[in-house]
Design a protein around this motif. Structure first.
Motif, PDB file in Angstrom:
ATOM      1  N   ALA A 241       4.271  -2.309   3.425  1.00 15.00           N
ATOM      2  CA  ALA A 241       3.249  -2.692   2.440  1.00 15.00           C
ATOM      3  C   ALA A 241       1.850  -2.698   3.065  1.00 15.00           C
ATOM      4  CB  ALA A 241       3.581  -4.066   1.868  1.00 15.00           C
ATOM      5  N   LEU A 242       1.728  -3.156   4.295  1.00 12.21           N
ATOM      6  CA  LEU A 242       0.419  -3.181   4.949  1.00 12.21           C
ATOM      7  C   LEU A 242      -0.085  -1.768   5.238  1.00 12.21           C
ATOM      8  CD1 LEU A 242       0.839  -6.194   7.409  1.00 12.21           C
ATOM      9  CD2 LEU A 242      -0.541  -6.096   5.328  1.00 12.21           C
ATOM     10  N   PHE A 243       0.807  -0.867   5.654  1.00 11.95           N
ATOM     11  CA  PHE A 243       0.392   0.511   5.887  1.00 11.95           C
ATOM     12  C   PHE A 243      -0.014   1.206   4.585  1.00 11.95           C
ATOM     13  CE2 PHE A 243       2.780   0.629  10.093  1.00 11.95           C
ATOM     14  CZ  PHE A 243       1.618   0.709  10.843  1.00 11.95           C
ATOM     15  N   ASP A 244       0.701   0.916   3.496  1.00  9.77           N
ATOM     16  CA  ASP A 244       0.307   1.475   2.199  1.00  9.77           C
ATOM     17  C   ASP A 244      -1.055   0.951   1.762  1.00  9.77           C
ATOM     18  OD1 ASP A 244       2.662   2.853   2.155  1.00  9.77           O
ATOM     19  OD2 ASP A 244       3.711   1.413   0.862  1.00  9.77           O
ATOM     20  N   LEU A 245      -1.298  -0.327   2.001  1.00  9.10           N
ATOM     21  CA  LEU A 245      -2.606  -0.902   1.668  1.00  9.10           C
ATOM     22  C   LEU A 245      -3.711  -0.267   2.493  1.00  9.10           C
ATOM     23  CD1 LEU A 245      -4.169  -3.059   0.075  1.00  9.10           C
ATOM     24  CD2 LEU A 245      -3.688  -4.647   1.943  1.00  9.10           C
ATOM     25  N   ARG A 246      -3.424   0.001   3.765  1.00  9.73           N
ATOM     26  CA  ARG A 246      -4.424   0.661   4.611  1.00  9.73           C
ATOM     27  C   ARG A 246      -4.722   2.072   4.118  1.00  9.73           C
ATOM     28  NH1 ARG A 246      -2.496   3.154  10.114  1.00  9.73           N
ATOM     29  NH2 ARG A 246      -1.538   4.413   8.471  1.00  9.73           N
ATOM     30  N   ASP A 247      -3.687   2.816   3.709  1.00 12.38           N
ATOM     31  CA  ASP A 247      -3.905   4.182   3.211  1.00 12.38           C
ATOM     32  C   ASP A 247      -4.721   4.176   1.924  1.00 12.38           C
ATOM     33  OD1 ASP A 247      -2.431   5.062   5.358  1.00 12.38           O
ATOM     34  OD2 ASP A 247      -0.542   5.186   4.239  1.00 12.38           O
ATOM     35  N   ARG A 248      -4.459   3.208   1.048  1.00 16.88           N
ATOM     36  CA  ARG A 248      -5.250   3.138  -0.194  1.00 16.88           C
ATOM     37  C   ARG A 248      -6.691   2.758   0.097  1.00 16.88           C
ATOM     38  NH1 ARG A 248      -0.502   0.587  -2.249  1.00 16.88           N
ATOM     39  NH2 ARG A 248      -1.492  -1.455  -1.965  1.00 16.88           N
ATOM     40  N   TRP A 249      -6.899   1.908   1.090  1.00 15.80           N
ATOM     41  CA  TRP A 249      -8.261   1.520   1.445  1.00 15.80           C
ATOM     42  C   TRP A 249      -9.024   2.692   2.061  1.00 15.80           C
ATOM     43  CZ3 TRP A 249     -10.597   0.947   6.366  1.00 15.80           C
ATOM     44  CH2 TRP A 249     -11.858   0.342   6.345  1.00 15.80           C
ATOM     45  N   ARG A 250      -8.349   3.501   2.864  1.00 20.77           N
ATOM     46  CA  ARG A 250      -8.994   4.684   3.436  1.00 20.77           C
ATOM     47  C   ARG A 250      -9.307   5.717   2.363  1.00 20.77           C
ATOM     48  NH1 ARG A 250      -5.729   5.996   9.103  1.00 20.77           N
ATOM     49  NH2 ARG A 250      -6.528   4.202  10.304  1.00 20.77           N
ATOM     50  N   ALA A 251      -8.449   5.830   1.359  1.00 20.78           N
ATOM     51  CA  ALA A 251      -8.674   6.819   0.301  1.00 20.78           C
ATOM     52  C   ALA A 251      -9.881   6.464  -0.563  1.00 20.78           C
ATOM     53  CB  ALA A 251      -7.432   6.961  -0.565  1.00 20.78           C
ATOM     54  N   GLY A 252     -10.303   5.219  -0.550  1.00 16.99           N
ATOM     55  CA  GLY A 252     -11.472   4.825  -1.331  1.00 16.99           C
ATOM     56  C   GLY A 252     -11.079   4.300  -2.700  1.00 16.99           C
ATOM     57  N   PRO A 253     -11.995   3.570  -3.326  1.00 14.82           N
ATOM     58  CA  PRO A 253     -11.688   3.018  -4.662  1.00 14.82           C
ATOM     59  C   PRO A 253     -11.665   4.110  -5.711  1.00 14.82           C
ATOM     60  CG  PRO A 253     -13.958   2.534  -4.071  1.00 14.82           C
ATOM     61  CD  PRO A 253     -13.328   3.187  -2.857  1.00 14.82           C
ATOM     62  N   THR A 254     -10.698   4.080  -6.550  1.00 17.10           N
ATOM     63  CA  THR A 254     -10.570   5.034  -7.663  1.00 17.10           C
ATOM     64  C   THR A 254     -10.761   4.271  -8.966  1.00 17.10           C
ATOM     65  OG1 THR A 254      -8.179   4.693  -7.662  1.00 17.10           O
ATOM     66  CG2 THR A 254      -9.039   6.563  -6.393  1.00 17.10           C
ATOM     67  N   THR A 255     -11.828   4.640  -9.713  1.00 17.97           N
ATOM     68  CA  THR A 255     -12.131   3.968 -10.979  1.00 17.97           C
ATOM     69  C   THR A 255     -11.402   4.680 -12.114  1.00 17.97           C
ATOM     70  OG1 THR A 255     -14.316   3.406 -10.120  1.00 17.97           O
ATOM     71  CG2 THR A 255     -13.962   3.221 -12.518  1.00 17.97           C
ATOM     72  N   PRO A 256     -10.471   4.031 -12.749  1.00 16.10           N
ATOM     73  CA  PRO A 256      -9.753   4.699 -13.836  1.00 16.10           C
ATOM     74  C   PRO A 256     -10.658   4.902 -15.052  1.00 16.10           C
ATOM     75  CG  PRO A 256      -9.120   2.389 -13.695  1.00 16.10           C
ATOM     76  CD  PRO A 256     -10.009   2.663 -12.519  1.00 16.10           C
ATOM     77  N   ALA A 257     -10.438   5.983 -15.751  1.00 16.37           N
ATOM     78  CA  ALA A 257     -11.218   6.283 -16.953  1.00 16.37           C
ATOM     79  C   ALA A 257     -10.903   5.273 -18.047  1.00 16.37           C
ATOM     80  CB  ALA A 257     -10.899   7.699 -17.441  1.00 16.37           C
ATOM     81  N   PRO A 258     -11.936   4.848 -18.805  1.00 13.51           N
ATOM     82  CA  PRO A 258     -11.674   3.856 -19.865  1.00 13.51           C
ATOM     83  C   PRO A 258     -10.765   4.433 -20.935  1.00 13.51           C
ATOM     84  CG  PRO A 258     -13.903   4.742 -20.040  1.00 13.51           C
ATOM     85  CD  PRO A 258     -13.347   5.244 -18.744  1.00 13.51           C
ATOM     86  N   ALA A 259      -9.857   3.619 -21.342  1.00 19.62           N
ATOM     87  CA  ALA A 259      -8.889   4.059 -22.349  1.00 19.62           C
ATOM     88  C   ALA A 259      -9.557   4.126 -23.721  1.00 19.62           C
ATOM     89  CB  ALA A 259      -7.706   3.103 -22.389  1.00 19.62           C
ATOM     90  N   VAL A 260      -9.412   5.264 -24.368  1.00 25.35           N
ATOM     91  CA  VAL A 260      -9.984   5.461 -25.705  1.00 25.35           C
ATOM     92  C   VAL A 260      -8.885   5.239 -26.726  1.00 25.35           C
ATOM     93  CG1 VAL A 260     -11.139   7.086 -27.244  1.00 25.35           C
ATOM     94  CG2 VAL A 260     -11.632   7.105 -24.785  1.00 25.35           C
ATOM     95  N   PRO A 261      -9.093   4.310 -27.653  1.00 29.31           N
ATOM     96  CA  PRO A 261      -8.035   4.087 -28.654  1.00 29.31           C
ATOM     97  C   PRO A 261      -7.881   5.295 -29.560  1.00 29.31           C
ATOM     98  CG  PRO A 261     -10.022   2.854 -29.217  1.00 29.31           C
ATOM     99  CD  PRO A 261     -10.234   3.415 -27.839  1.00 29.31           C
ATOM    100  N   VAL A 262      -6.659   5.702 -29.741  1.00 30.49           N
ATOM    101  CA  VAL A 262      -6.336   6.871 -30.559  1.00 30.49           C
ATOM    102  C   VAL A 262      -5.787   6.395 -31.888  1.00 30.49           C
ATOM    103  CG1 VAL A 262      -4.967   8.978 -30.720  1.00 30.49           C
ATOM    104  CG2 VAL A 262      -5.862   8.213 -28.492  1.00 30.49           C
TER     105      VAL A 262
END
Length: 338
Positions: A241-262
């Protein structure tokens, strides 16, 4: 003449560490074998026997009082100054800093968090088990004893079992537990046993613990070391879990696109009256634009190489009024007299 320097044992150790930038494959994680289960059961029985002997005020409590009245610190005062410093090897803060520094460097060299996580898990178990036993039994120390010959249990103390002894067993024993070779494990096991034994006897010498406190502290620390293989699966999950957290931190923050109601749209079939139905269209042939005709010279067309050379007849000069073509009758020139 060039001579090669003989490598010392320390040089060979550092040379080996330089060749191990990754986690060595030959290091096996200890498992809960049958031999370890037998040792754990025997140590647990010894732990319960010590507690029972103190609770029932048996011969062990009388031995505690005899050692206290002997006052070892008065019998051998010349070693008092040395033992004041030696007992620090059982204090939780200094020993945790020293051991974690070594294990942290080892984790960085071998690219694994297991040494540090194992140390953290063992110290956590030590605080929970030993702390709960101290508070639950509430025994007073030799300097605060109230009734001669009593076990001093349930009076709000916190010295049973000995925390210095248990901490020395766990902190220095973890080095033997994490050893990479059987030979290193044997040497480190002997070293940790001697160190923890000396720390426990030092507390008895200084008068801060009963002898039974030290015996129970040895058993408490050994139980934690023997039970560590049961904690290994949790250590492995925490490392992943700590190594996965480190890899996500190195990859940078990813801002998800706002959900558009359909909004769902319901389509209904269109009804057209019969008189408005358009007639079927005639198939229209595709009209091609005529190309311009290509005018070719009449006659068979042959390549330039196949043509028969034709010798031109007559002169190639343009016609002139004063010239007579070749082969024709020449005009009579006027004769001029002399």
């Amino acid at each position: 003449m060039r001579t090669e320097r003989n490598l010392t044992r320390l040089d060979r150790v550092f040379a080996r560490l330089d060749r191990e930038p990754e986690r060595p494959a030959h290091i096996d994680v200890p498992r809960m074998s049958r031999h370890r289960v037998v040792l754990f059961s025997a140590t647990l029985a010894f732990y319960l026997a010590i507690v029972w002997a103190v609770v029932t005020t048996s011969w062990l409590v009388r031995l505690d009082w005899q050692v206290m009245f002997f006052r070892p610190y008065q019998q051998w005062p010349e070693i008092h100054a040395f033992l004041d410093y030696y007992v620090v090897l059982g204090q939780r803060g200094p020993t945790a800093v020293m051991v974690s520094a070594w294990l942290g460097w080892r984790s960085w060299r071998q690219h694994t968090l297991r040494p540090l996580l194992t140390l953290g898990a063992s110290l956590l178990l030590l605080n929970i088990t030993v702390g709960a036993a101290k508070i639950g039994m509430g025994r007073l120390g030799p300097h605060y004893a109230t009734v001669i010959g009593s076990n001093e249990m349930g009076l709000g103390g916190d010295i049973f079992p000995s925390g210095h002894t248990a901490n020395a067993v766990v902190t220095w024993g973890i080095l033997a537990y994490l050893a990479s070779t059987p030979r290193a494990r044997r040497w480190l096991s002997a070293l940790s046993a001697v160190t923890s034994l000396g720390v426990g006897l030092t507390t008895v010498y200084l008068g801060t613990h009963w002898l039974s406190d030290v015996l129970l502290g040895w058993a408490a620390g050994l139980l934690i070391l023997l039970a560590l293989p049961w904690v290994e699966p949790l250590i492995a999950k925490a490392e992943t879990a700590l190594f996965d957290l480190r890899d996500r931190w190195r990859a940078g923050p990813t801002t998800p696109a706002p959900a558009v109601p359909v909004t769902p749209v319901v389509l209904k079939p269109r009804t057209t009256p019969a008189d408005e139905v358009p007639a079927a269209r005639e198939p229209v042939a595709s009209v091609r634009t005529p190309r311009a005709p290509i005018h070719l010279a009449p006659g068979p067309h042959t390549t330039r190489a196949e043509r028969t050379p034709v010798t031109p007849v007559g002169s190639r000069r343009p016609p002139h009024a004063d010239r007579v073509p070749r082969g024709g009758a020449q005009a009579a020139r006027p004769m001029t007299g002399g």
